[in-house]
Design a protein around this motif. Structure first.
Motif, PDB file in Angstrom:
ATOM      1  N   LYS A  85      42.849  37.611  36.738  1.00  0.00           N
ATOM      2  CA  LYS A  85      43.710  37.128  37.828  1.00  0.00           C
ATOM      3  C   LYS A  85      43.278  35.725  38.214  1.00  0.00           C
ATOM      4  N   TYR A  91      44.631  34.762  48.224  1.00  0.00           N
ATOM      5  CA  TYR A  91      44.764  35.781  47.192  1.00  0.00           C
ATOM      6  C   TYR A  91      45.270  37.070  47.804  1.00  0.00           C
ATOM      7  N   ASP A  92      45.943  37.832  46.994  1.00  0.00           N
ATOM      8  CA  ASP A  92      46.552  39.074  47.429  1.00  0.00           C
ATOM      9  C   ASP A  92      45.687  40.236  46.957  1.00  0.00           C
ATOM     10  N   GLU A  93      44.995  40.848  47.872  1.00  0.00           N
ATOM     11  CA  GLU A  93      44.086  41.948  47.532  1.00  0.00           C
ATOM     12  C   GLU A  93      44.836  43.115  46.895  1.00  0.00           C
ATOM     13  N   ARG A  94      46.116  43.273  47.253  1.00  0.00           N
ATOM     14  CA  ARG A  94      46.909  44.362  46.671  1.00  0.00           C
ATOM     15  C   ARG A  94      47.056  44.207  45.165  1.00  0.00           C
ATOM     16  N   LEU A  95      47.143  42.959  44.679  1.00  0.00           N
ATOM     17  CA  LEU A  95      47.249  42.742  43.231  1.00  0.00           C
ATOM     18  C   LEU A  95      45.966  43.159  42.525  1.00  0.00           C
ATOM     19  N   THR A  97      43.839  45.434  43.647  1.00  0.00           N
ATOM     20  CA  THR A  97      43.801  46.891  43.740  1.00  0.00           C
ATOM     21  C   THR A  97      44.717  47.513  42.695  1.00  0.00           C
ATOM     22  N   SER A  98      45.875  46.927  42.494  1.00  0.00           N
ATOM     23  CA  SER A  98      46.824  47.419  41.496  1.00  0.00           C
ATOM     24  C   SER A  98      46.224  47.343  40.086  1.00  0.00           C
ATOM     25  N   ASP A  99      45.563  46.241  39.780  1.00  0.00           N
ATOM     26  CA  ASP A  99      44.914  46.098  38.467  1.00  0.00           C
ATOM     27  C   ASP A  99      43.782  47.097  38.287  1.00  0.00           C
ATOM     28  N   GLU A 101      43.529  50.020  39.710  1.00  0.00           N
ATOM     29  CA  GLU A 101      44.147  51.339  39.516  1.00  0.00           C
ATOM     30  C   GLU A 101      44.685  51.482  38.088  1.00  0.00           C
TER      31      GLU A 101
END
Length: 125
Positions: A85, A91-95, A97-99, A101
């Motif tokens: 990334k 930065y988007d912490e959700r991105l 977390t998605s990676d 997962e």
């Protein structure tokens, strides 16, 4: 194979991120695709240097419907998964977390996976 796995894991853990940071500052990386291309190049060099034809590097291989950015295979088995990334500004912490997962899902489906790595570069300027 265990010794080779240890060397490769050490390279992924210690050196690859440093190489990518250097490439960013040397203006070789402008986006995530550039980062993936640079990482692929470094990993190919590492595998070639150790002259083991059983290891190979693939970008975005389909693994049960999921695609890590890079996967290192030993023969035909996925061993190391890498997500990359590049964030400019906030930065988007959700991105992330998605990676993470996604990597967990692949690791769950493939008992051969020995390690998952997330390398992200965050430019705060």
């Amino acid at each position: 194979m265990a010794d080779e796995r240890t060397k490769l894991a050490g390279y992924l853990d210690r050196d690859l991120g440093d190489h990518l940071i250097t490439d960013l500052f040397d203006c070789y990386i402008f986006n995530e695709r550039d980062m993936q291309a640079c990482a692929y190049q470094y990993l190919r060099r590492f595998v070639d240097k150790h002259r083991n034809e059983s290891w190979f590097v693939r970008c975005e291989p389909p693994l049960k419907g999921l695609r890590p950015d890079i996967c290192l295979f030993f023969r035909y088995d996925p061993i190391y998964l890498i997500e990359l990334k590049l964030f400019e500004g906030d930065y988007d912490e959700r991105l992330l977390t998605s990676d993470i997962e996604k990597l967990k899902g692949i690791k769950k489906d493939f008992c051969t996976v020995r390690g998952c790595f997330v390398i992200f570069i965050y430019d705060s300027n």
